[in-house]
Design a protein around this motif. Structure first.
Motif, mmCIF file in Angstrom:
data_model
loop_
_atom_site.group_PDB
_atom_site.id
_atom_site.type_symbol
_atom_site.label_atom_id
_atom_site.label_comp_id
_atom_site.label_asym_id
_atom_site.label_seq_id
_atom_site.Cartn_x
_atom_site.Cartn_y
_atom_site.Cartn_z
ATOM 1 N N LYS A 1 -2.409 5.935 -10.686
ATOM 2 C CA LYS A 1 -2.956 7.001 -9.854
ATOM 3 C C LYS A 1 -3.729 6.471 -8.658
ATOM 4 N N LEU A 2 -3.993 5.154 -8.640
ATOM 5 C CA LEU A 2 -4.782 4.554 -7.560
ATOM 6 C C LEU A 2 -4.352 3.109 -7.384
ATOM 7 N N LEU A 3 -4.264 2.666 -6.137
ATOM 8 C CA LEU A 3 -4.009 1.267 -5.812
ATOM 9 C C LEU A 3 -5.294 0.640 -5.305
ATOM 10 N N VAL A 4 -5.537 -0.602 -5.717
ATOM 11 C CA VAL A 4 -6.719 -1.324 -5.250
ATOM 12 C C VAL A 4 -6.273 -2.665 -4.681
ATOM 13 N N ILE A 5 -6.652 -2.921 -3.436
ATOM 14 C CA ILE A 5 -6.335 -4.189 -2.774
ATOM 15 C C ILE A 5 -7.445 -5.178 -3.109
ATOM 16 N N ALA A 6 -7.119 -6.194 -3.899
ATOM 17 C CA ALA A 6 -8.106 -7.188 -4.324
ATOM 18 C C ALA A 6 -7.837 -8.505 -3.613
ATOM 19 N N MET A 7 -7.712 -8.453 -2.295
ATOM 20 C CA MET A 7 -7.472 -9.646 -1.480
ATOM 21 C C MET A 7 -8.396 -9.591 -0.269
ATOM 22 N N PRO A 8 -9.693 -9.793 -0.469
ATOM 23 C CA PRO A 8 -10.655 -9.579 0.616
ATOM 24 C C PRO A 8 -10.571 -10.584 1.753
ATOM 25 N N SER A 9 -9.849 -11.693 1.578
ATOM 26 C CA SER A 9 -9.801 -12.715 2.622
ATOM 27 C C SER A 9 -8.562 -12.613 3.504
ATOM 28 N N LEU A 10 -7.787 -11.537 3.380
ATOM 29 C CA LEU A 10 -6.572 -11.405 4.177
ATOM 30 C C LEU A 10 -6.894 -11.305 5.665
ATOM 31 N N ASP A 11 -6.022 -11.897 6.496
ATOM 32 C CA ASP A 11 -6.170 -11.704 7.934
ATOM 33 C C ASP A 11 -5.526 -10.377 8.338
ATOM 34 N N ALA A 12 -5.621 -10.041 9.625
ATOM 35 C CA ALA A 12 -5.190 -8.712 10.084
ATOM 36 C C ALA A 12 -3.713 -8.426 9.829
ATOM 37 N N PRO A 13 -2.784 -9.313 10.235
ATOM 38 C CA PRO A 13 -1.366 -8.990 9.991
ATOM 39 C C PRO A 13 -1.058 -8.788 8.504
ATOM 40 N N ALA A 14 -1.615 -9.635 7.646
ATOM 41 C CA ALA A 14 -1.363 -9.502 6.214
ATOM 42 C C ALA A 14 -1.964 -8.210 5.677
ATOM 43 N N MET A 15 -3.168 -7.858 6.129
ATOM 44 C CA MET A 15 -3.790 -6.615 5.672
ATOM 45 C C MET A 15 -2.991 -5.404 6.146
ATOM 46 N N GLN A 16 -2.485 -5.450 7.364
ATOM 47 C CA GLN A 16 -1.661 -4.345 7.868
ATOM 48 C C GLN A 16 -0.403 -4.185 7.020
ATOM 49 N N ARG A 17 0.190 -5.321 6.618
ATOM 50 C CA ARG A 17 1.383 -5.251 5.761
ATOM 51 C C ARG A 17 1.045 -4.632 4.413
ATOM 52 N N VAL A 18 -0.060 -5.068 3.803
ATOM 53 C CA VAL A 18 -0.440 -4.551 2.489
ATOM 54 C C VAL A 18 -0.757 -3.059 2.581
ATOM 55 N N VAL A 19 -1.456 -2.660 3.632
ATOM 56 C CA VAL A 19 -1.775 -1.243 3.797
ATOM 57 C C VAL A 19 -0.503 -0.424 3.969
ATOM 58 N N ALA A 20 0.469 -0.958 4.725
ATOM 59 C CA ALA A 20 1.740 -0.251 4.877
ATOM 60 C C ALA A 20 2.450 -0.088 3.536
ATOM 61 N N ILE A 21 2.384 -1.113 2.691
ATOM 62 C CA ILE A 21 2.983 -1.020 1.350
ATOM 63 C C ILE A 21 2.276 0.061 0.540
ATOM 64 N N CYS A 22 0.948 0.091 0.597
ATOM 65 C CA CYS A 22 0.197 1.112 -0.135
ATOM 66 C C CYS A 22 0.540 2.509 0.369
ATOM 67 N N GLU A 23 0.657 2.654 1.684
ATOM 68 C CA GLU A 23 0.984 3.964 2.248
ATOM 69 C C GLU A 23 2.362 4.438 1.801
ATOM 70 N N SER A 24 3.285 3.480 1.605
ATOM 71 C CA SER A 24 4.649 3.861 1.214
ATOM 72 C C SER A 24 4.701 4.459 -0.186
ATOM 73 N N THR A 25 3.689 4.191 -1.006
ATOM 74 C CA THR A 25 3.685 4.736 -2.368
ATOM 75 C C THR A 25 3.244 6.193 -2.415
ATOM 76 N N GLY A 26 2.535 6.634 -1.366
ATOM 77 C CA GLY A 26 2.006 7.992 -1.364
ATOM 78 C C GLY A 26 0.769 8.177 -2.214
ATOM 79 N N LEU A 27 0.248 7.082 -2.789
ATOM 80 C CA LEU A 27 -0.940 7.149 -3.641
ATOM 81 C C LEU A 27 -2.182 6.776 -2.835
ATOM 82 N N PRO A 28 -3.345 7.250 -3.237
ATOM 83 C CA PRO A 28 -4.571 6.791 -2.585
ATOM 84 C C PRO A 28 -4.818 5.319 -2.881
#
Length: 639
Positions: free
Chosen positions: A211-238
């Protein structure tokens, strides 16, 4: 009476654990003796209590207490706790041996008992702790039906710590990890399986009913974080993320918190690590005065100064609500800080003289300014009054009263200025440079930087409000870009530059790469759980008066050299004539009093030769199209 009861109540758990451990020591001693005597044909009776038992309990108990064995909690027993038990058992056995040696030279204690004692004692002490923790963890796991099922992205240290924290709270139940490291696939971390890579988030989220996704990679740089956020958005979950360590250290987040992904997490701003030793050495025990103390930069400068050693802070602010807000924030966060609020206009000589007299500051940060580009294009008089004349008033008063350091907060728009904001800020820089003529004891320092995220009047809060209302989000031009940094980062670098600055110095902060405003709007829409163009429209309104597509950080006629900090560059200031600046200021003061905008504009253009106002087609031809045309200019030669 209540405090006495509280102390007793808080001491009971430790007393219970200490009593348990002493019972385990007694039991271990009894078991070892009975096993040793059981090997003999005729086993003598071993007493339940004797002088030897008292010596063992006393020696071992003192070691337990000295080792701090009762500062931890059984609920969180782990390998470090077992290591402490091992050391306590080993040292305790030495204490027992010493005590028994002086008592009766080991006359009644078998050597086998002494040899096995520390190893058996570890089991007697550690096993109950591990059983208790396993029982508590099992209780937490059994309650997961009522908890939200969480899929964790990132099977590193942050993910492992997150699982521990989620299990302790009982609010969330971790169902699986995702990580791009193939070697981790199929393994388990804290009993939670690693089921695949990040790209499989949508499928695994469905399989695990997350029911929830949590990104546990606090040291990611901007391009990597943008990719991870895009993956999270594709799931439709918060989705949420583990806060960065710097946010925890600065008190913006608490350990174990789950925060929403903010726009600054996607813009590639790496954490700033100033030279805190240098800053604290400069600020420690000193007094600072901040003009515009209630603004975005001014208020954060106050917090940073308080956090890093300032003894007294004078707050000069014209807005009474902003003044009382920052005063209250500082009082709550720093109760030992001496705060001197001053309500008034820093451009009033009497106000600034009063503020300097009551505070006697070692440093003045001049953050008060008008900053809205389109508005200032229509209010030239007020822009000059606040950005130029008020700066001159404060800077000159600092020189006359012997303030050690004056810091002007400038802008990247002062480089090749094309609007009133940039021109007035450039003239303010030149004014400070003229005052620092070698005869003044005051160091005049200028710090330039671009836009700050989430500051009052910036595009981020505007976009956020437009998204909240359902759109549309208004962007001036599809190609427009701006430099951004966070408010804390800008404030920290200001302190860094000021702490080690020379006289008449100009510093430019490294703003990283320029950010397309269109991309900023799209990312903010996605972070709100919407889709650009489908759920929230983006409307392009055209550049406003005084705006250009791209800002410059560096001037072609200024040489820049690195400083001790990688994100701060020092500019070689262009020559300024103090007499010329004084004459220009006199004319501006006269025209300001008369409200003569024509003369104000003429003097500003003469005083700032680089000022090339943008010409809009609607101004030139009477057309309504809001299109900016850059005037041709001669190429300059670099020095």
């Amino acid at each position: 009476m209540s405090s006495w009861r509280d102390r007793v109540t808080s001491a009971l758990p430790r007393l219970a654990v200490a009593s348990h451990d002493l019972v385990m020591v007694w039991l271990c001693w009894q078991v070892l003796h009975r096993l040793r005597y059981a090997m003999l044909p005729e086993s003598p009776d071993f007493p339940l209590w004797s002088n030897e038992v008292a010596i063992v309990l006393l020696g071992q108990g003192m070691v337990f207490w000295w080792m701090g064995l009762y500062r931890g909690l059984w609920r969180f027993a782990s390998l470090p706790d077992l290591w402490n038990l091992l050391k306590a058992s080993a040292l305790g056995s030495l204490a027992v041996v010493a005590g028994l040696f002086f008592y009766n030279r080991f006359g009644s204690v078998p050597r086998a008992v002494l040899g096995l004692y520390p190893f058996v004692l570890i089991g007697f002490l550690g096993l109950p702790r591990l059983v208790y923790r396993a029982w508590k963890d099992n209780q937490a796991n059994r309650s997961h039906e009522a908890a939200s099922r969480v899929l964790i992205l990132g099977a590193g240290r942050a993910g492992e710590a997150l699982v521990r924290e989620l299990r302790r709270t009982g609010i969330y139940y971790p169902v699986a990890f995702l990580d791009d490291a193939v070697r981790l696939h199929g393994s388990k971390l804290q009993g939670v399986p690693v089921l695949g890579g990040l790209e499989s988030a949508a499928a695994i989220a469905r399989e695990t009913a997350a029911k929830l996704l949590v990104i546990a990679m606090p040291s990611l740089d901007a391009p990597a974080m943008q990719r991870v956020v895009a993956i999270c958005e594709s799931t439709g979950l918060p989705f949420r993320m583990v806060p960065r360590l710097v946010n925890v250290l600065e008190g913006q987040s608490m350990p174990g918190d789950l925060k929403e992904v903010a726009i600054e997490d996607l813009l590639g701003r790496k954490s700033v690590m100033p030279d805190w030793k240098l800053i604290r050495g400069w600020l420690g025990g000193r007094t600072v005065l901040v003009t515009g103390a209630g603004g975005s930069i001014g208020s954060e400068l106050c917090r940073q100064c308080a956090r890093h050693g300032a003894q007294r802070i004078a707050l000069l602010e014209i807005d009474e609500l902003a003044l009382i807000t920052i005063q209250g924030d500082l009082q709550r966060a720093f109760p030992d800080l001496e705060i001197l609020p001053v309500l008034g206009n820093c451009g009033d000589p009497a106000v600034i003289a009063h503020a300097l007299r009551i505070s006697e500051p070692d440093a003045v940060f001049h953050a008060a300014a008008y900053k809205q580009v389109p508005l200032l294009e229509q209010h030239l008089r007020e822009a000059i009054g606040n950005n130029v004349l008020a700066t001159e008033t404060v800077a000159r008063a600092c020189r006359e009263t012997g303030v050690a350091t004056f810091v002007l907060i400038s802008t990247d728009k002062a480089v090749d200025p094309v609007n009133v904001l940039g021109a007035t800020k450039r003239l303010a820089e030149m004014t400070c440079q003229a005052l620092d003529d070698g005869r003044a004891s005051t160091r005049y320092v200028t710090v330039r930087f671009g836009n700050v995220l989430d500051s009052a009047g910036s595009v981020v809060p505007l976009f956020r409000e437009q998204i909240r209302k359902g759109g549309p989000v208004t962007v001036t031009d599809p190609e427009v870009t701006r430099y951004f940094m966070t408010i804390p980062e800008a404030s920290q670098l200001i302190l860094q530059a000021a702490a080690g600055a020379a006289h008449a110095s100009i510093y430019t902060l490294d703003m990283g790469e320029p950010v397309p405003i269109r991309l900023l709007a799209e990312q903010m829409i996605r972070l709100a759980g919407k889709q650009p163009g489908r759920d929230i429209a983006i409307v392009y309104t055209g550049l406003r008066p005084g705006e250009k597509l791209h800002e410059n950080l560096f001037h072609v006629d200024e040489r820049y050299r690195p400083t001790s900090h990688s994100k701060i560059m020092q500019a070689e200031a262009r020559e300024v004539s103090p007499e010329f600046i004084e004459l220009a200021l006199q004319r501006l003061r006269g025209a300001f009093v008369r409200y003569d905008t024509a003369e104000l504009q003429e003097v500003l253009r003469v005083a700032v030769p680089d000022f090339k106002p943008l010409i809009r087609e609607e101004d030139a031809n009477g057309a309504s199209a809001n299109i900016v045309v850059f005037p041709a200019r001669e190429a300059r030669k670099t020095r």
